[in-house]
Scaffold this motif. Structure first.
Motif, PDB file in Angstrom:
ATOM      1  N   ASN A   1       0.827  -1.220   0.000  1.00 59.37           N
ATOM      2  CA  ASN A   1       0.000   0.000   0.000  1.00 59.37           C
ATOM      3  C   ASN A   1       0.853   1.258   0.000  1.00 59.37           C
ATOM      4  O   ASN A   1       0.533   2.251  -0.676  1.00 59.37           O
ATOM      5  CB  ASN A   1      -0.932   0.006   1.207  1.00 59.37           C
ATOM      6  CG  ASN A   1      -2.179  -0.833   0.989  1.00 59.37           C
ATOM      7  OD1 ASN A   1      -2.728  -0.868  -0.106  1.00 59.37           O
ATOM      8  ND2 ASN A   1      -2.638  -1.508   2.027  1.00 59.37           N
ATOM      9  N   GLN A   2       1.957   1.235   0.740  1.00 55.42           N
ATOM     10  CA  GLN A   2       2.868   2.387   0.792  1.00 55.42           C
ATOM     11  C   GLN A   2       3.487   2.639  -0.587  1.00 55.42           C
ATOM     12  O   GLN A   2       3.564   3.784  -1.053  1.00 55.42           O
ATOM     13  CB  GLN A   2       3.972   2.128   1.813  1.00 55.42           C
ATOM     14  CG  GLN A   2       5.024   3.235   1.885  1.00 55.42           C
ATOM     15  CD  GLN A   2       6.195   2.854   2.782  1.00 55.42           C
ATOM     16  OE1 GLN A   2       6.077   2.011   3.663  1.00 55.42           O
ATOM     17  NE2 GLN A   2       7.343   3.468   2.557  1.00 55.42           N
ATOM     18  N   ILE A   3       3.905   1.573  -1.250  1.00 57.60           N
ATOM     19  CA  ILE A   3       4.507   1.705  -2.576  1.00 57.60           C
ATOM     20  C   ILE A   3       3.498   2.275  -3.571  1.00 57.60           C
ATOM     21  O   ILE A   3       3.810   3.171  -4.359  1.00 57.60           O
ATOM     22  CB  ILE A   3       5.042   0.349  -3.058  1.00 57.60           C
ATOM     23  CG1 ILE A   3       6.251  -0.074  -2.225  1.00 57.60           C
ATOM     24  CG2 ILE A   3       5.423   0.408  -4.542  1.00 57.60           C
ATOM     25  CD1 ILE A   3       6.734  -1.483  -2.492  1.00 57.60           C
ATOM     26  N   LEU A   4       2.268   1.762  -3.544  1.00 56.15           N
ATOM     27  CA  LEU A   4       1.238   2.252  -4.460  1.00 56.15           C
ATOM     28  C   LEU A   4       0.916   3.723  -4.197  1.00 56.15           C
ATOM     29  O   LEU A   4       0.655   4.488  -5.132  1.00 56.15           O
ATOM     30  CB  LEU A   4      -0.028   1.400  -4.330  1.00 56.15           C
ATOM     31  CG  LEU A   4       0.054  -0.008  -4.933  1.00 56.15           C
ATOM     32  CD1 LEU A   4      -1.166  -0.838  -4.543  1.00 56.15           C
ATOM     33  CD2 LEU A   4       0.165   0.064  -6.460  1.00 56.15           C
ATOM     34  N   LEU A   5       0.945   4.117  -2.929  1.00 52.72           N
ATOM     35  CA  LEU A   5       0.706   5.520  -2.578  1.00 52.72           C
ATOM     36  C   LEU A   5       1.818   6.416  -3.129  1.00 52.72           C
ATOM     37  O   LEU A   5       1.555   7.484  -3.694  1.00 52.72           O
ATOM     38  CB  LEU A   5       0.598   5.674  -1.063  1.00 52.72           C
ATOM     39  CG  LEU A   5       0.253   7.077  -0.537  1.00 52.72           C
ATOM     40  CD1 LEU A   5      -1.122   7.515  -1.036  1.00 52.72           C
ATOM     41  CD2 LEU A   5       0.296   7.098   0.987  1.00 52.72           C
ATOM     42  N   TYR A   6       3.073   5.969  -2.967  1.00 53.22           N
ATOM     43  CA  TYR A   6       4.205   6.718  -3.507  1.00 53.22           C
ATOM     44  C   TYR A   6       4.087   6.889  -5.020  1.00 53.22           C
ATOM     45  O   TYR A   6       4.501   7.903  -5.589  1.00 53.22           O
ATOM     46  CB  TYR A   6       5.517   5.988  -3.202  1.00 53.22           C
ATOM     47  CG  TYR A   6       6.097   6.235  -1.835  1.00 53.22           C
ATOM     48  CD1 TYR A   6       5.865   7.423  -1.156  1.00 53.22           C
ATOM     49  CD2 TYR A   6       6.907   5.279  -1.223  1.00 53.22           C
ATOM     50  CE1 TYR A   6       6.412   7.652   0.102  1.00 53.22           C
ATOM     51  CE2 TYR A   6       7.466   5.493   0.035  1.00 53.22           C
ATOM     52  CZ  TYR A   6       7.208   6.685   0.694  1.00 53.22           C
ATOM     53  OH  TYR A   6       7.742   6.905   1.942  1.00 53.22           O
ATOM     54  N   ASP A   7       3.525   5.882  -5.670  1.00 53.51           N
ATOM     55  CA  ASP A   7       3.507   5.833  -7.134  1.00 53.51           C
ATOM     56  C   ASP A   7       2.289   6.519  -7.747  1.00 53.51           C
ATOM     57  O   ASP A   7       2.192   6.653  -8.964  1.00 53.51           O
ATOM     58  CB  ASP A   7       3.540   4.359  -7.585  1.00 53.51           C
ATOM     59  CG  ASP A   7       3.802   4.207  -9.064  1.00 53.51           C
ATOM     60  OD1 ASP A   7       4.775   4.797  -9.556  1.00 53.51           O
ATOM     61  OD2 ASP A   7       3.019   3.510  -9.727  1.00 53.51           O
ATOM     62  N   GLU A   8       1.374   6.982  -6.914  1.00 51.22           N
ATOM     63  CA  GLU A   8       0.074   7.447  -7.379  1.00 51.22           C
ATOM     64  C   GLU A   8       0.154   8.542  -8.449  1.00 51.22           C
ATOM     65  O   GLU A   8      -0.584   8.523  -9.431  1.00 51.22           O
ATOM     66  CB  GLU A   8      -0.735   7.964  -6.172  1.00 51.22           C
ATOM     67  CG  GLU A   8      -2.211   7.805  -6.317  1.00 51.22           C
ATOM     68  CD  GLU A   8      -2.915   8.039  -4.983  1.00 51.22           C
ATOM     69  OE1 GLU A   8      -3.847   7.286  -4.684  1.00 51.22           O
ATOM     70  OE2 GLU A   8      -2.532   8.976  -4.249  1.00 51.22           O
ATOM     71  N   ASP A   9       1.047   9.514  -8.281  1.00 48.91           N
ATOM     72  CA  ASP A   9       1.120  10.619  -9.238  1.00 48.91           C
ATOM     73  C   ASP A   9       2.434  10.626 -10.009  1.00 48.91           C
ATOM     74  O   ASP A   9       2.936  11.678 -10.404  1.00 48.91           O
ATOM     75  CB  ASP A   9       0.901  11.963  -8.545  1.00 48.91           C
ATOM     76  CG  ASP A   9       1.882  12.203  -7.398  1.00 48.91           C
ATOM     77  OD1 ASP A   9       2.599  11.256  -7.030  1.00 48.91           O
ATOM     78  OD2 ASP A   9       1.921  13.330  -6.874  1.00 48.91           O
ATOM     79  N   THR A  10       2.974   9.436 -10.250  1.00 47.13           N
ATOM     80  CA  THR A  10       4.234   9.328 -10.987  1.00 47.13           C
ATOM     81  C   THR A  10       4.106   9.880 -12.403  1.00 47.13           C
ATOM     82  O   THR A  10       4.997  10.587 -12.895  1.00 47.13           O
ATOM     83  CB  THR A  10       4.715   7.874 -11.042  1.00 47.13           C
ATOM     84  OG1 THR A  10       5.127   7.465  -9.729  1.00 47.13           O
ATOM     85  CG2 THR A  10       5.890   7.698 -12.003  1.00 47.13           C
ATOM     86  N   ILE A  11       2.995   9.573 -13.090  1.00 49.95           N
ATOM     87  CA  ILE A  11       2.845  10.014 -14.483  1.00 49.95           C
ATOM     88  C   ILE A  11       2.866  11.536 -14.599  1.00 49.95           C
ATOM     89  O   ILE A  11       3.668  12.088 -15.365  1.00 49.95           O
ATOM     90  CB  ILE A  11       1.576   9.422 -15.125  1.00 49.95           C
ATOM     91  CG1 ILE A  11       1.750   7.905 -15.306  1.00 49.95           C
ATOM     92  CG2 ILE A  11       1.288  10.086 -16.472  1.00 49.95           C
ATOM     93  CD1 ILE A  11       0.521   7.205 -15.865  1.00 49.95           C
ATOM     94  N   PRO A  12       2.020  12.285 -13.852  1.00 51.25           N
ATOM     95  CA  PRO A  12       2.106  13.756 -13.972  1.00 51.25           C
ATOM     96  C   PRO A  12       3.451  14.313 -13.548  1.00 51.25           C
ATOM     97  O   PRO A  12       3.937  15.283 -14.144  1.00 51.25           O
ATOM     98  CB  PRO A  12       0.973  14.262 -13.075  1.00 51.25           C
ATOM     99  CG  PRO A  12       0.576  13.114 -12.209  1.00 51.25           C
ATOM    100  CD  PRO A  12       0.889  11.878 -12.981  1.00 51.25           C
TER     101      PRO A  12
END
Length: 361
Positions: free
Chosen positions: A88-99
């Protein structure tokens, strides 16, 4: 941290896997893919001068370390609560990677315009490689959460493509009303040669979220172009002009493949745009002086949609009919064994499948 990544297929992810087995795979596979993306960012000249790229790099390092701490000295003891917390922590970190990556490349284009302009092959290759690597990783992490019962399956054995198309069309229409005050007509039709497909609507094993994203980006472009065309016509009301330009979505299938066609009557893609529509930093909205909105203007939707179709084992092409409109074609294989993810890295040459031709984009 270097090693050879392991590509997976829909068939494997779709089957019943014990959470411990999935966690064991992730704790060895995730650091390899994450380290590769860190290496990609660090390979960029001037990356230390761009805050957004540094932020993405730092988040990847923290995610890498979090996963490695679980298996220190290669001694992995599965503790579900701890592993779920890390995922869950990794997915949270990755949430706005594209922008963040896109903003970072906009900044990079100012520092090094000869390499990072909106028609730079380097930018397109880098972001295609980086984001496809990221997509596969995201699918694995979310599917693990499905195995432990925290979320639904990323993959579904029997996706109703007509239902996905209808829901996506309605969502894009609501977005159009919110952003422009207008609601283009979207007509959907489905057919299949197989009797097993209920009511002619193809049922396939796929990632509903990925397919919905692909359709969403195509429909956003068609709807925006249709609205702009209707607004430009004189001597008639915009609503009447929109009524004359319905957008058509046709979903058809046989036992081996699914084809989706989205057809609009918005005048076609400007000839000067051409293959630039697949470039991450290119957008026709900014060329016309329009501000970027959720409907149009960021220049990343179509290239990412094409990446998603490639991840699903398919392809995506556009055909522009000058003065008439644009047709988008999405091909997807029906056999789950044909869907094997591509996990690109810096050591192996890779490029997204492209079309050639003056009107086939």
């Amino acid at each position: 941290w270097r090693g050879a990544h392991c590509s997976v297929s829909v068939r494997i992810l779709d089957r019943s896997i014990q959470p411990k087995e999935a966690a064991q795979f992730l704790q060895s596979e995730y650091p390899i893919r994450c380290a590769e993306r860190i290496r990609m960012i660090e390979s960029l000249s001037h990356c230390l001068d761009v805050s957004e790229l540094l932020e993405v790099r730092e988040r990847h390092i923290q995610s890498f370390l979090a996963m490695r701490r679980i298996a220190s000295d290669n001694n992995f003891e599965y503790k579900e609560e701890e592993f779920v917390s890390v995922v869950n922590q990794i997915l949270l970190y990755d949430e706005d990677t594209i922008p963040l990556m896109v903003k970072g490349f906009y900044q990079l284009s100012r520092l090094k315009p000869e390499e990072a302009s909106d028609d730079s092959q380097f930018v397109n290759y880098f972001l295609d490689t980086f984001l496809l690597n990221r997509l596969g990783t995201e699918v694995l992490l979310k599917q693990y959460l499905a195995y432990v019962g925290i979320r639904g399956n990323v993959f579904e054995r029997s996706c109703d493509l007509m239902a996905i198309g209808r829901q996506t069309a309605q969502s894009v229409q609501r977005l159009c009303v919110r952003e422009t005050g207008f609601k283009p007509t979207i007509q959907l039709e489905a057919t299949s040669v197989l009797e097993a497909d209920k009511g002619g609507a193809p049922m396939v094993t796929c990632i509903p979220g990925a397919l919905s994203f692909v359709l969403q980006e195509i429909l956003k472009n068609s709807c925006h172009a249709t609205i702009m065309t209707a607004l430009s016509k004189e001597g008639n009301t915009t609503f009447n002009e929109l009524a004359k330009r319905p957008i058509s979505v046709i979903i058809s299938a046989d036992d081996k493949r699914v084809m989706i066609r989205v057809d609009d009557k918005a005048g076609g893609i400007p000839s000067e745009a051409g293959q630039k529509i697949w470039h991450y930093l290119y957008t026709t909205a900014s060329k016309r002086g329009e501000e970027a909105t959720e409907l149009a203007g960021f220049g990343v939707g179509l290239p990412i949609a094409r990446l998603y179709t490639q991840y699903l084992g398919g392809s995506m092409n556009l055909v522009s009919l000058p003065g008439y409109g644009t047709q988008a074609y999405v091909f997807l294989p029906r056999d789950p064994d044909k869907v094997v993810e591509v996990v690109p890295d810096l050591d192996h040459e890779w490029k997204v499948q492209e079309s050639v031709g003056e009107f086939i984009l």
